[in-house]
Design an enzyme around this catalytic site. Sequence first.
Site, PDB file in Angstrom:
ATOM      1  N   HIS A   1      -9.499   1.922  -0.329  1.00 53.80           N
ATOM      2  CA  HIS A   1     -10.222   2.876  -1.188  1.00 53.80           C
ATOM      3  C   HIS A   1     -11.648   2.380  -1.450  1.00 53.80           C
ATOM      4  O   HIS A   1     -12.613   3.141  -1.379  1.00 53.80           O
ATOM      5  CB  HIS A   1      -9.535   3.006  -2.560  1.00 53.80           C
ATOM      6  CG  HIS A   1      -8.189   3.655  -2.553  1.00 53.80           C
ATOM      7  ND1 HIS A   1      -7.095   3.102  -3.190  1.00 53.80           N
ATOM      8  CD2 HIS A   1      -7.753   4.819  -2.014  1.00 53.80           C
ATOM      9  CE1 HIS A   1      -6.052   3.894  -3.042  1.00 53.80           C
ATOM     10  NE2 HIS A   1      -6.421   4.944  -2.320  1.00 53.80           N
TER      11      HIS A   1
ATOM     12  N   LYS B   1       3.553  13.966 -11.565  1.00 52.63           N
ATOM     13  CA  LYS B   1       3.839  12.757 -10.764  1.00 52.63           C
ATOM     14  C   LYS B   1       3.834  11.530 -11.675  1.00 52.63           C
ATOM     15  O   LYS B   1       2.891  11.350 -12.456  1.00 52.63           O
ATOM     16  CB  LYS B   1       2.739  12.636  -9.692  1.00 52.63           C
ATOM     17  CG  LYS B   1       3.055  11.702  -8.543  1.00 52.63           C
ATOM     18  CD  LYS B   1       2.039  11.922  -7.420  1.00 52.63           C
ATOM     19  CE  LYS B   1       1.577  10.630  -6.804  1.00 52.63           C
ATOM     20  NZ  LYS B   1       0.497  10.806  -5.835  1.00 52.63           N
TER      21      LYS B   1
ATOM     22  N   ARG C   1      -6.722   7.165   7.517  1.00 49.36           N
ATOM     23  CA  ARG C   1      -6.187   5.967   8.168  1.00 49.36           C
ATOM     24  C   ARG C   1      -5.476   6.300   9.467  1.00 49.36           C
ATOM     25  O   ARG C   1      -5.305   5.434  10.326  1.00 49.36           O
ATOM     26  CB  ARG C   1      -5.190   5.262   7.225  1.00 49.36           C
ATOM     27  CG  ARG C   1      -5.814   4.667   5.985  1.00 49.36           C
ATOM     28  CD  ARG C   1      -4.772   4.355   4.953  1.00 49.36           C
ATOM     29  NE  ARG C   1      -4.101   5.570   4.541  1.00 49.36           N
ATOM     30  CZ  ARG C   1      -3.200   5.652   3.575  1.00 49.36           C
ATOM     31  NH1 ARG C   1      -2.828   4.571   2.934  1.00 49.36           N
ATOM     32  NH2 ARG C   1      -2.650   6.806   3.260  1.00 49.36           N
TER      33      ARG C   1
ATOM     34  N   SER D   1      -1.308   2.522  -1.497  1.00 47.79           N
ATOM     35  CA  SER D   1      -0.966   2.116  -2.868  1.00 47.79           C
ATOM     36  C   SER D   1       0.546   1.965  -3.018  1.00 47.79           C
ATOM     37  O   SER D   1       1.020   1.030  -3.669  1.00 47.79           O
ATOM     38  CB  SER D   1      -1.474   3.154  -3.871  1.00 47.79           C
ATOM     39  OG  SER D   1      -2.871   3.230  -3.823  1.00 47.79           O
TER      40      SER D   1
END
Length: 169
Positions: free
Chosen positions: A17, A41, A95, A132
């Site tokens: 990040h 979430k 990614r 993460s």
Amino acid sequence: MRRCVCPGSFDPVTLGHLDVIHRAAAVFDEVIVAVVVNHSKRTAFTSDERRGFLCASIDEAALRSGRITVEIVDDGLLAEYCRRVGAHAIVKGLRSGTDYAYELPMAQMNRHLTGVETVFLPGAPGLTHVSSSMIKEVASLGGDVSAFVPPAVAGRLADMAAAHRKDPS
Ligand code: PNS
């Protein structure tokens, strides 16, 4: 003045990040890092903690000069937020093809909603396997993730894992 928004959950921020945020700052005059709150979430860290990790890890001079700011976006559409703050683009890191498949419809929807464009930056080689969620899993099982997260996050994850080992309940 070209302004962009780097949005994400940042739960917690990783070196991947941070790479995207600093590269966005090399392309745009101003970067707003948006810590987006998703009320449906569960996150490991509160939005204030996530903002704190970012502020502790982003280039100090860029924060001091206001070229990079970190904001909590607590409600509503990201596209509307971008319009409110006058952002010309959303910047996201990619990614892999899996990221692209996840990001493309959001980019298209955001453009439909307010016309905001999304700019993708390729993930840094050596960090493309870092997420993460993987960081949290590995750290919770006692693994060393300090190569992939800033020191503030590494320290906190190590403390949490140690506390869990002492009291697994
Ligand atoms: O780091 P993440 O969890 O992959 O980030 C996803 C995020 C927060 C950028 C995305 O869920 C988002 O933009 N949420 C804000 C609400 C919104 O605008 N939803 C519609 C997206 S098309």
